[in-house]
Design a protein around this motif. Structure first.
Motif, PDB file in Angstrom:
ATOM      1  N   CYS A   1      28.962-157.876  10.744  1.00 41.12           N
ATOM      2  CA  CYS A   1      28.634-157.436   9.391  1.00 41.12           C
ATOM      3  C   CYS A   1      27.465-156.465   9.472  1.00 41.12           C
ATOM      4  O   CYS A   1      26.422-156.799  10.037  1.00 41.12           O
ATOM      5  N   ARG A   2      27.644-155.285   8.903  1.00 41.97           N
ATOM      6  CA  ARG A   2      26.567-154.302   8.811  1.00 41.97           C
ATOM      7  C   ARG A   2      26.058-154.312   7.372  1.00 41.97           C
ATOM      8  O   ARG A   2      26.765-153.903   6.457  1.00 41.97           O
ATOM      9  N   ILE A   3      24.844-154.795   7.212  1.00 35.84           N
ATOM     10  CA  ILE A   3      24.248-154.955   5.891  1.00 35.84           C
ATOM     11  C   ILE A   3      23.359-153.753   5.605  1.00 35.84           C
ATOM     12  O   ILE A   3      22.495-153.415   6.408  1.00 35.84           O
ATOM     13  N   GLU A   4      23.578-153.114   4.474  1.00 35.43           N
ATOM     14  CA  GLU A   4      22.726-152.017   4.012  1.00 35.43           C
ATOM     15  C   GLU A   4      22.284-152.354   2.597  1.00 35.43           C
ATOM     16  O   GLU A   4      23.106-152.524   1.715  1.00 35.43           O
ATOM     17  N   GLY A   5      20.955-152.456   2.416  1.00 34.66           N
ATOM     18  CA  GLY A   5      20.416-152.847   1.121  1.00 34.66           C
ATOM     19  C   GLY A   5      20.537-151.760   0.081  1.00 34.66           C
ATOM     20  O   GLY A   5      20.707-150.598   0.409  1.00 34.66           O
ATOM     21  N   PRO A   6      20.536-152.147  -1.155  1.00 35.81           N
ATOM     22  CA  PRO A   6      20.353-153.512  -1.639  1.00 35.81           C
ATOM     23  C   PRO A   6      21.656-154.307  -1.576  1.00 35.81           C
ATOM     24  O   PRO A   6      22.682-153.861  -2.072  1.00 35.81           O
TER      25      PRO A   6
ATOM     26  N   ALA B   1      16.643-155.450   1.077  1.00 33.14           N
ATOM     27  CA  ALA B   1      16.059-154.534   0.096  1.00 33.14           C
ATOM     28  C   ALA B   1      16.649-153.137   0.279  1.00 33.14           C
ATOM     29  O   ALA B   1      17.236-152.816   1.314  1.00 33.14           O
ATOM     30  N   ALA B   2      16.490-152.303  -0.730  1.00 29.50           N
ATOM     31  CA  ALA B   2      16.968-150.921  -0.653  1.00 29.50           C
ATOM     32  C   ALA B   2      16.351-150.251   0.568  1.00 29.50           C
ATOM     33  O   ALA B   2      15.159-150.393   0.838  1.00 29.50           O
ATOM     34  N   GLY B   3      17.180-149.573   1.345  1.00 27.09           N
ATOM     35  CA  GLY B   3      16.720-148.879   2.536  1.00 27.09           C
ATOM     36  C   GLY B   3      16.674-149.748   3.781  1.00 27.09           C
ATOM     37  O   GLY B   3      16.457-149.255   4.881  1.00 27.09           O
ATOM     38  N   GLU B   4      16.885-151.035   3.635  1.00 25.84           N
ATOM     39  CA  GLU B   4      16.861-151.950   4.769  1.00 25.84           C
ATOM     40  C   GLU B   4      18.279-152.097   5.324  1.00 25.84           C
ATOM     41  O   GLU B   4      19.246-152.116   4.562  1.00 25.84           O
ATOM     42  N   SER B   5      18.413-152.194   6.646  1.00 30.89           N
ATOM     43  CA  SER B   5      19.737-152.395   7.228  1.00 30.89           C
ATOM     44  C   SER B   5      19.639-153.329   8.433  1.00 30.89           C
ATOM     45  O   SER B   5      18.611-153.384   9.111  1.00 30.89           O
ATOM     46  N   ALA B   6      20.717-154.069   8.659  1.00 31.96           N
ATOM     47  CA  ALA B   6      20.763-155.035   9.753  1.00 31.96           C
ATOM     48  C   ALA B   6      22.212-155.280  10.144  1.00 31.96           C
ATOM     49  O   ALA B   6      23.137-154.959   9.396  1.00 31.96           O
ATOM     50  N   GLU B   7      22.380-155.853  11.322  1.00 35.62           N
ATOM     51  CA  GLU B   7      23.682-156.317  11.776  1.00 35.62           C
ATOM     52  C   GLU B   7      23.608-157.819  11.957  1.00 35.62           C
ATOM     53  O   GLU B   7      22.665-158.334  12.568  1.00 35.62           O
ATOM     54  N   VAL B   8      24.596-158.520  11.416  1.00 35.95           N
ATOM     55  CA  VAL B   8      24.724-159.960  11.611  1.00 35.95           C
ATOM     56  C   VAL B   8      26.092-160.161  12.244  1.00 35.95           C
ATOM     57  O   VAL B   8      27.089-159.652  11.745  1.00 35.95           O
TER      58      VAL B   8
ATOM     59  N   ILE C   1      25.473-167.101  16.054  1.00 30.88           N
ATOM     60  CA  ILE C   1      25.201-166.116  15.020  1.00 30.88           C
ATOM     61  C   ILE C   1      23.993-165.313  15.502  1.00 30.88           C
ATOM     62  O   ILE C   1      22.973-165.891  15.888  1.00 30.88           O
ATOM     63  N   LEU C   2      24.118-163.984  15.485  1.00 31.95           N
ATOM     64  CA  LEU C   2      23.049-163.095  15.929  1.00 31.95           C
ATOM     65  C   LEU C   2      22.653-162.182  14.784  1.00 31.95           C
ATOM     66  O   LEU C   2      23.509-161.788  13.982  1.00 31.95           O
ATOM     67  N   CYS C   3      21.392-161.808  14.728  1.00 33.89           N
ATOM     68  CA  CYS C   3      20.899-160.907  13.696  1.00 33.89           C
ATOM     69  C   CYS C   3      19.986-159.873  14.348  1.00 33.89           C
ATOM     70  O   CYS C   3      19.102-160.228  15.136  1.00 33.89           O
ATOM     71  N   ARG C   4      20.224-158.589  14.034  1.00 38.69           N
ATOM     72  CA  ARG C   4      19.408-157.478  14.541  1.00 38.69           C
ATOM     73  C   ARG C   4      19.070-156.555  13.393  1.00 38.69           C
ATOM     74  O   ARG C   4      19.957-156.117  12.662  1.00 38.69           O
ATOM     75  N   ASP C   5      17.784-156.258  13.225  1.00 42.10           N
ATOM     76  CA  ASP C   5      17.376-155.267  12.237  1.00 42.10           C
ATOM     77  C   ASP C   5      17.616-153.884  12.812  1.00 42.10           C
ATOM     78  O   ASP C   5      17.370-153.644  14.001  1.00 42.10           O
ATOM     79  N   LEU C   6      18.099-152.988  11.980  1.00 50.28           N
ATOM     80  CA  LEU C   6      18.370-151.606  12.442  1.00 50.28           C
ATOM     81  C   LEU C   6      17.318-150.662  11.933  1.00 50.28           C
ATOM     82  O   LEU C   6      16.686-150.890  10.960  1.00 50.28           O
TER      83      LEU C   6
END
Length: 124
Positions: free
Chosen positions: A83-88, A105-112, A119-124
């Motif tokens: 999952c590629r999360i792009e805020g908001p 938040a707006a402008g924040e992105s991560a991969e889960v 389960i892995l989480c990385r901030d982009l």
């Protein structure tokens, strides 16, 4: 006397305590990775299964484009689910242990990612 301002916690830093994730280390060229194994010791010793689901929803302005983007945030990868999360946006992770929500938040992105039983989480 003022204390130095702390940098706001990243998406993965905020999600990690909700899923009991541990920091997996950080290399200078890579983002810090957080991880948790969804199978307990008993499952490894005596057999068992793991259940994990992801749901991404837009937060903030509710437009058709935001819903379309959230619908396409998660996809099957050769190693599992990414999952590629792009805020908001809001990510909900459901496991046998319960439900955890993370807000990007707006402008924040991560991969889960779900890879095997981790389960892995990385901030982009």
């Amino acid at each position: 006397m003022q204390l130095p301002a702390q940098a706001p916690a990243s998406f993965c830093e905020r999600l990690a305590p909700k899923l009991n994730m541990k920091q997996a280390g950080s290399k200078p060229a890579r983002a810090t990775e957080w991880r948790v194994n969804t199978m307990g010791l008993g499952s490894h010793l005596f057999g068992g299964s793991s259940m994990v689901s992801f749901m991404v929803r837009p937060s903030g302005e509710q437009t058709q484009a935001a819903y379309d983007k959230a619908t396409k945030a998660c996809s099957q990868s050769p190693k599992g689910i990414l999952c590629r999360i792009e805020g908001p946006a809001e990510l909900t992770v459901q496991t046998k242990g319960g439900e955890a929500k993370g807000d990007a938040a707006a402008g924040e992105s991560a991969e889960v990612e779900l890879r095997k039983a981790a389960i892995l989480c990385r901030d982009l």
